[in-house]
Design an enzyme around this catalytic site. Sequence first.
Site, PDB file in Angstrom:
ATOM      1  N   GLU A  23      31.363  46.796  46.331  1.00  0.00           N
ATOM      2  CA  GLU A  23      31.594  45.444  45.790  1.00  0.00           C
ATOM      3  C   GLU A  23      30.275  44.671  45.802  1.00  0.00           C
ATOM      4  OE1 GLU A  23      34.951  42.576  46.964  1.00  0.00           O
ATOM      5  OE2 GLU A  23      33.164  41.585  47.750  1.00  0.00           O
ATOM      6  N   THR A  34      32.765  40.359  42.100  1.00  0.00           N
ATOM      7  CA  THR A  34      33.677  39.270  42.468  1.00  0.00           C
ATOM      8  C   THR A  34      33.551  38.095  41.493  1.00  0.00           C
ATOM      9  OG1 THR A  34      32.127  38.193  43.946  1.00  0.00           O
ATOM     10  CG2 THR A  34      33.533  39.880  44.922  1.00  0.00           C
ATOM     11  N   TYR A  35      34.510  37.182  41.620  1.00  0.00           N
ATOM     12  CA  TYR A  35      34.585  36.004  40.759  1.00  0.00           C
ATOM     13  C   TYR A  35      34.330  34.797  41.637  1.00  0.00           C
ATOM     14  CZ  TYR A  35      36.620  33.281  36.893  1.00  0.00           C
ATOM     15  OH  TYR A  35      36.833  32.433  35.835  1.00  0.00           O
ATOM     16  N   HIS A  39      36.559  40.952  38.854  1.00  0.00           N
ATOM     17  CA  HIS A  39      37.570  40.140  39.531  1.00  0.00           C
ATOM     18  C   HIS A  39      37.868  38.911  38.679  1.00  0.00           C
ATOM     19  CE1 HIS A  39      36.825  41.671  43.914  1.00  0.00           C
ATOM     20  NE2 HIS A  39      36.582  42.632  43.032  1.00  0.00           N
ATOM     21  N   GLY A  74      42.902  33.473  44.311  1.00  0.00           N
ATOM     22  CA  GLY A  74      41.731  32.681  44.709  1.00  0.00           C
ATOM     23  C   GLY A  74      42.113  31.787  45.866  1.00  0.00           C
ATOM     24  N   ALA A 119      48.956  35.115  42.520  1.00  0.00           N
ATOM     25  CA  ALA A 119      48.326  36.187  41.757  1.00  0.00           C
ATOM     26  C   ALA A 119      49.326  36.894  40.837  1.00  0.00           C
ATOM     27  CB  ALA A 119      47.681  37.190  42.709  1.00  0.00           C
ATOM     28  N   LYS A 173      53.948  41.931  43.288  1.00  0.00           N
ATOM     29  CA  LYS A 173      52.730  42.152  42.497  1.00  0.00           C
ATOM     30  C   LYS A 173      52.724  43.567  41.903  1.00  0.00           C
ATOM     31  CE  LYS A 173      49.506  40.443  45.629  1.00  0.00           C
ATOM     32  NZ  LYS A 173      48.206  39.860  46.056  1.00  0.00           N
TER      33      LYS A 173
HETATM   34  P1  FAD Z   1      48.534  35.896  46.361  1.00  0.00           P
HETATM   35  O1  FAD Z   1      48.925  37.295  46.116  1.00  0.00           O
HETATM   36  O2  FAD Z   1      49.003  34.886  45.395  1.00  0.00           O
HETATM   37  O3  FAD Z   1      48.933  35.532  47.843  1.00  0.00           O
HETATM   38  C1  FAD Z   1      48.520  34.321  48.462  1.00  0.00           C
HETATM   39  C2  FAD Z   1      49.570  33.877  49.487  1.00  0.00           C
HETATM   40  O4  FAD Z   1      50.770  33.492  48.816  1.00  0.00           O
HETATM   41  C3  FAD Z   1      49.975  34.977  50.469  1.00  0.00           C
HETATM   42  O5  FAD Z   1      50.246  34.362  51.704  1.00  0.00           O
HETATM   43  C4  FAD Z   1      51.259  35.557  49.857  1.00  0.00           C
HETATM   44  O6  FAD Z   1      52.109  36.137  50.826  1.00  0.00           O
HETATM   45  C5  FAD Z   1      51.867  34.323  49.212  1.00  0.00           C
HETATM   46  N1  FAD Z   1      52.620  34.627  47.984  1.00  0.00           N
HETATM   47  C6  FAD Z   1      52.304  35.547  47.036  1.00  0.00           C
HETATM   48  N2  FAD Z   1      53.198  35.509  46.022  1.00  0.00           N
HETATM   49  C7  FAD Z   1      54.095  34.526  46.329  1.00  0.00           C
HETATM   50  C8  FAD Z   1      55.238  33.998  45.684  1.00  0.00           C
HETATM   51  N3  FAD Z   1      55.670  34.477  44.512  1.00  0.00           N
HETATM   52  N4  FAD Z   1      55.903  32.970  46.291  1.00  0.00           N
HETATM   53  C9  FAD Z   1      55.504  32.468  47.494  1.00  0.00           C
HETATM   54  N5  FAD Z   1      54.413  32.949  48.165  1.00  0.00           N
HETATM   55  C10 FAD Z   1      53.723  33.947  47.586  1.00  0.00           C
HETATM   56  N6  FAD Z   1      38.499  35.255  46.080  1.00  0.00           N
HETATM   57  C11 FAD Z   1      37.725  34.782  45.060  1.00  0.00           C
HETATM   58  O7  FAD Z   1      37.636  33.551  44.856  1.00  0.00           O
HETATM   59  N7  FAD Z   1      37.030  35.646  44.225  1.00  0.00           N
HETATM   60  C12 FAD Z   1      37.097  36.997  44.392  1.00  0.00           C
HETATM   61  O8  FAD Z   1      36.463  37.741  43.629  1.00  0.00           O
HETATM   62  C13 FAD Z   1      37.887  37.518  45.454  1.00  0.00           C
HETATM   63  N8  FAD Z   1      37.998  38.851  45.657  1.00  0.00           N
HETATM   64  C14 FAD Z   1      38.816  39.344  46.652  1.00  0.00           C
HETATM   65  C15 FAD Z   1      38.951  40.723  46.816  1.00  0.00           C
HETATM   66  C16 FAD Z   1      39.751  41.238  47.832  1.00  0.00           C
HETATM   67  C17 FAD Z   1      39.890  42.720  48.004  1.00  0.00           C
HETATM   68  C18 FAD Z   1      40.437  40.353  48.718  1.00  0.00           C
HETATM   69  C19 FAD Z   1      41.289  40.903  49.828  1.00  0.00           C
HETATM   70  C20 FAD Z   1      40.322  38.981  48.557  1.00  0.00           C
HETATM   71  C21 FAD Z   1      39.519  38.456  47.528  1.00  0.00           C
HETATM   72  N9  FAD Z   1      39.387  37.073  47.303  1.00  0.00           N
HETATM   73  C22 FAD Z   1      38.594  36.595  46.295  1.00  0.00           C
HETATM   74  C23 FAD Z   1      40.068  36.119  48.206  1.00  0.00           C
HETATM   75  C24 FAD Z   1      41.488  35.761  47.680  1.00  0.00           C
HETATM   76  O9  FAD Z   1      41.379  35.044  46.484  1.00  0.00           O
HETATM   77  C25 FAD Z   1      42.170  34.918  48.771  1.00  0.00           C
HETATM   78  O10 FAD Z   1      42.449  35.702  49.886  1.00  0.00           O
HETATM   79  C26 FAD Z   1      43.383  34.117  48.340  1.00  0.00           C
HETATM   80  O11 FAD Z   1      43.709  33.208  49.402  1.00  0.00           O
HETATM   81  C27 FAD Z   1      44.645  34.927  48.062  1.00  0.00           C
HETATM   82  O12 FAD Z   1      44.534  35.640  46.905  1.00  0.00           O
HETATM   83  P2  FAD Z   1      45.677  36.719  46.496  1.00  0.00           P
HETATM   84  O13 FAD Z   1      45.338  37.205  45.171  1.00  0.00           O
HETATM   85  O14 FAD Z   1      45.899  37.668  47.605  1.00  0.00           O
HETATM   86  O15 FAD Z   1      46.924  35.707  46.405  1.00  0.00           O
END
Ligand code: FAD
Length: 295
Positions: A17, A48-49, A77, A108, A127, A168
């Site tokens: 990454e 990454t973004y 990303h 994010g 997401a 997801k």
């Molecule tokens: P989600 O999957 O939306 O989850 C976030 C929270 O909401 C979790 O607690 C989940 O349990 C909960 N949730 C999910 N779906 C629902 C639903 N339908 N209803 C209620 N609750 C729900 N950040 C950046 O800004 N840029 C990047 O490039 C980046 N790359 C990353 C790469 C990796 C491998 C990882 C692990 C993280 C990365 N992040 C990045 C950080 C990430 O954006 C954060 O961790 C963010 O807080 C959560 O993103 P997510 O996509 O996991 O969110």
Amino acid sequence: MKIIKILNNNRCSLSFEVFPPKVSTSFEQVKPAIEKIAKLKPSFMSVTYGAGGGTSQYTLDIAQDIRNRYGVPTMAHLTCVSSTRETVAEKIRDLKKAGIQNVMALRGDLTPEMKLSDAKHWDYSHAVDLIRELKESDADFCIGCACYPEVHPESPHQTDDIRYLKEKVDAGCDFMTTQMFFDNNLLYNFLYKIREAGITVPVIPGIMPITKAVQLERAIQLSGSFIPQRFKALVDRFGGDDMAMAQAGIAYATDQIIDLYANGVQNVHLYTMNNPEIARAIQNNISSILGNTGK
Ligand code: FAD
């Protein structure tokens, strides 16, 4: 090439990454390091973004450049939480036009001004909304998402986290990459739980080599990761000596990676922090292991 194809080829592989510059003026400083990393020919590279999308165009530019100039498959990303439907649609069009086949779909991080209670007013709150949109587009992306062996910090319980993870995958996610962790048992335990919950897509463990004592503080703040005593002892002993800490941190990450392969993992994703020397050192440490099929 689609990442899912790399994950299904049954060989030990290592991907990297990298991140784009945080401000547009530092692009020229970041570029040489990323090029050196690409020249190591990892199985793929993810870009990454930037949080808030400030230098987001670089994500696409870098991913395209690495693929075109070095022949390394790339993944861009994309985050959605501060975006509108229109901006996301435009990003999807740009990704397709640039021939990017792999997208890591993320919510994010929330900024301090954002409250989850306001989420109903946002175009995207999770997401999964972005995954659905990517899936509905006509681009046939290979889609990755994030997962958290130690539970996402906002989740009240791992059961909820895994339930949403399944959502997801059901929405069309092809594989997942994990948050960093420093104790492989946490990953094995997590894998057991998600397989029990019916999640069968490949999981790519994300490994962060800690080569400076200050990095550890930041890593814990960011991910809330558990730090095993074995690793704390190493930082206590070598943290004050840059060269010794770098060597010890690379050895610890190498040890984690070899253990993952030995326990059936195919591809490990290394958080390089844009540091080609660390990426190269770890790749060298496992040079005879990479490509191994276990037969
Ligand atoms: P989600 O999957 O939306 O989850 C976030 C929270 O909401 C979790 O607690 C989940 O349990 C909960 N949730 C999910 N779906 C629902 C639903 N339908 N209803 C209620 N609750 C729900 N950040 C950046 O800004 N840029 C990047 O490039 C980046 N790359 C990353 C790469 C990796 C491998 C990882 C692990 C993280 C990365 N992040 C990045 C950080 C990430 O954006 C954060 O961790 C963010 O807080 C959560 O993103 P997510 O996509 O996991 O969110």
